[in-house]
Design a protein around this motif. Sequence first.
Motif, PDB file in Angstrom:
ATOM      1  N   VAL A 159     -39.899  38.696 -32.792  1.00  0.00           N
ATOM      2  CA  VAL A 159     -41.339  38.705 -33.069  1.00  0.00           C
ATOM      3  C   VAL A 159     -41.757  40.079 -33.592  1.00  0.00           C
ATOM      4  N   GLY A 160     -42.644  40.093 -34.579  1.00  0.00           N
ATOM      5  CA  GLY A 160     -43.117  41.344 -35.158  1.00  0.00           C
ATOM      6  C   GLY A 160     -44.622  41.321 -35.373  1.00  0.00           C
ATOM      7  N   TYR A 161     -45.080  42.269 -36.187  1.00  0.00           N
ATOM      8  CA  TYR A 161     -46.522  42.393 -36.459  1.00  0.00           C
ATOM      9  C   TYR A 161     -46.731  42.827 -37.903  1.00  0.00           C
ATOM     10  N   ALA A 162     -47.641  42.151 -38.616  1.00  0.00           N
ATOM     11  CA  ALA A 162     -48.022  42.536 -39.971  1.00  0.00           C
ATOM     12  C   ALA A 162     -49.292  43.366 -39.889  1.00  0.00           C
ATOM     13  N   PRO A 163     -49.267  44.629 -40.275  1.00  0.00           N
ATOM     14  CA  PRO A 163     -50.445  45.491 -40.153  1.00  0.00           C
ATOM     15  C   PRO A 163     -51.644  44.957 -40.927  1.00  0.00           C
ATOM     16  N   MET A 186     -46.033  38.065 -36.173  1.00  0.00           N
ATOM     17  CA  MET A 186     -45.099  37.471 -37.123  1.00  0.00           C
ATOM     18  C   MET A 186     -43.899  36.847 -36.405  1.00  0.00           C
ATOM     19  N   PHE A 187     -43.658  35.576 -36.702  1.00  0.00           N
ATOM     20  CA  PHE A 187     -42.541  34.844 -36.120  1.00  0.00           C
ATOM     21  C   PHE A 187     -41.537  34.533 -37.238  1.00  0.00           C
ATOM     22  N   PRO A 188     -40.373  35.180 -37.231  1.00  0.00           N
ATOM     23  CA  PRO A 188     -39.388  34.877 -38.273  1.00  0.00           C
ATOM     24  C   PRO A 188     -38.794  33.487 -38.094  1.00  0.00           C
ATOM     25  N   ILE A 189     -38.664  32.763 -39.192  1.00  0.00           N
ATOM     26  CA  ILE A 189     -38.063  31.427 -39.181  1.00  0.00           C
ATOM     27  C   ILE A 189     -36.665  31.572 -39.754  1.00  0.00           C
ATOM     28  N   ARG A 190     -35.660  31.234 -38.930  1.00  0.00           N
ATOM     29  CA  ARG A 190     -34.278  31.500 -39.312  1.00  0.00           C
ATOM     30  C   ARG A 190     -33.492  30.206 -39.509  1.00  0.00           C
ATOM     31  N   ASN A 191     -32.553  30.252 -40.436  1.00  0.00           N
ATOM     32  CA  ASN A 191     -31.686  29.095 -40.622  1.00  0.00           C
ATOM     33  C   ASN A 191     -30.599  29.099 -39.558  1.00  0.00           C
ATOM     34  N   THR A 192     -29.720  28.111 -39.590  1.00  0.00           N
ATOM     35  CA  THR A 192     -28.734  27.981 -38.519  1.00  0.00           C
ATOM     36  C   THR A 192     -27.684  29.083 -38.530  1.00  0.00           C
ATOM     37  N   ARG A 193     -27.680  29.917 -39.570  1.00  0.00           N
ATOM     38  CA  ARG A 193     -26.781  31.079 -39.606  1.00  0.00           C
ATOM     39  C   ARG A 193     -27.502  32.347 -39.188  1.00  0.00           C
ATOM     40  N   VAL A 240     -33.122  35.031 -42.080  1.00  0.00           N
ATOM     41  CA  VAL A 240     -34.562  34.797 -42.166  1.00  0.00           C
ATOM     42  C   VAL A 240     -34.869  34.050 -43.465  1.00  0.00           C
ATOM     43  N   MET A 241     -35.561  32.909 -43.333  1.00  0.00           N
ATOM     44  CA  MET A 241     -35.954  32.105 -44.501  1.00  0.00           C
ATOM     45  C   MET A 241     -37.418  32.311 -44.857  1.00  0.00           C
ATOM     46  N   GLY A 242     -38.219  32.639 -43.861  1.00  0.00           N
ATOM     47  CA  GLY A 242     -39.655  32.776 -44.052  1.00  0.00           C
ATOM     48  C   GLY A 242     -40.285  33.215 -42.739  1.00  0.00           C
ATOM     49  N   PHE A 243     -41.618  33.222 -42.717  1.00  0.00           N
ATOM     50  CA  PHE A 243     -42.345  33.675 -41.532  1.00  0.00           C
ATOM     51  C   PHE A 243     -43.523  32.758 -41.232  1.00  0.00           C
TER      52      PHE A 243
END
Length: 594
Positions: free
Chosen positions: A155-159, A200-207, A210-213
């Motif tokens: 989890v992150g943060y977009a200023p 910000m929640f990173p959306i990750r593929n099965t590997r 990061v694919m998107g947020f």
Amino acid sequence: MVQFSQHFLDDLRSRSDAVRIIGEKVTLERSGNNYKGKCPFHQEKTPSFYVYPNNGSYHCFGCEAHGSVFDFVMQTRSMTFPQAVEELARLAGMKLPTSGAGGRSKEQQAHYDALSSALNEAQRFFRESLRSSSFTQRYLESRGLNQETIDRFGVGYAPNSFSALKTKLSGIEEKHLIECGLLAKKEQQDSFDFFRHRVMFPIRNTRGQVMGFGGRVCSRDQIPKYINSPQSPVFRKRWELYGLYEAKQASKRLSRLVVVEGYVDVLTLAQHGLEGAVAPLGTALTPQQFQTLTRNASEVVCCFDGDEAGRNAAWRALKIGFEQMKEGLTIRIVLLPERHDPDSFVREFGMDKFEKLIAESKTASDFFFEEMLDGADLSNVEARVGVIEQAMRDIRTIPYATYRQAMISRLSEAVGVPIEEIQKIGPEEPSGPPPVRTQTRNPNSNRLSRGNRAVIRSLAHDFRFVPLIPSGLLRDMRKFRDKSLAFDAILRARDDRLGNFAEVLASYAGSDLQQILSRAASGPLPEIRGEVAGNGPINALEALVFGYERSERRQEILDAEPKEARSAFEKALKDHTSSDSDGSSRGAEYQHKK
């Protein structure tokens, strides 16, 4: 396991002869540029199953079954997706990719890597920004999330800035940052940060890439609550699920996946020991996401809030689940108490009670019949027939024959009508929409003008005009999107990069608009009448826009005119523009105006 690139799959789809492959199971006859036959997924007397050879898709206007040639092979041959790919590649004489690149060319791989690198750099930046934002840290603490969970899910943060990320990633080509949704750009203006002042929640593929947020608001005055990265070459939104990577990391042999609505729900459940919670990406669960679920687990538990919206979401998920039903799959529905989501329920009552809710949840069949029979007066013949017709619309979509027959048997017991009689009741091709469980945006209500129907039918018969629509016309279409289902469908295809009409229909799953769109699309390719005759669907779109603009101007003039002058003006304008509103004329005048 080999990962198939979108490029490889698109190439395989284009080389697969859908007519020949589907024709092995269905007797097809030509209908214009397409083919039709009797649907293999439900019993019917009149052919309503169409195959579109130009994009390798199919759609049944009776039971609403639809998909690509991959879907057809999976459904009719009981294959997994990789097995279907292998079979189609064998038939097409193509070699399967042997590397993780999935058969990409060097240029395609370089492009893919550039986008992945940009997303990974953005992830590092968001993580750094969170460490320096005490406000966001306090917010996450208020949601009960500990540091271990925050780190595990990245989890992150977009200023709260229009240029913080852009400046940090200035060494990366701007076009790549825009393509993967990190920057946005309007017309001739400078690009700017797409995500601002959001968790910000990173959306990750099965590997784990990061694919998107997904970005969630930090304060109550922000809207919308969630925004997500757009579709891109590295992010197929309709197939992906948030939290699936983390669930597979925690358990290599998942037997159960629990579908919840929010990203924070996923984190809370994982923190309290429930591995296998996933969430769709800010929208209703899609058929493609349900396929992803069933490829990874044998039990799918759909958990929704207990309010009316939650029941509607459960009903939509159930209908999609029926379309994906196969041997060994169990679908369950959990409805939480009102005013609770999984996050608030677990924090108030604990994980043990949540697990108990799952253990005592209704199976798909129990939930279906409970909803279908709720309030029905089965002593009334008309009501009983209505229940049977409504139930059979959904039961016929079940591809798994054993389960479908068991559902018919249970319906027979519930209504007190023999099975053989039930199968005679109700039209094979529904004359109206199924019971409406939800109401989504409904452009122009259920009544479509001739112009809208013509464009939708053109869209169903030949999808190739969609990428050719000029940007100026697209901009005008967006102005009147709420008034036109044709505009909404085309803009959805453009925005979400949908590849055929079946995918457009699937994007409306659970909505009454899917039924309206399906009925409007049935039948032969229309002739565009009036001044735009022979010039194709783009001119028909121009005529539709012109009609809406004309109506808008007429209303503005009427509002400004003195009351005593309106009657004469209305009559004169009606005489002059009587055919504009259905989009069947005035195309040439619109073209000249542009």
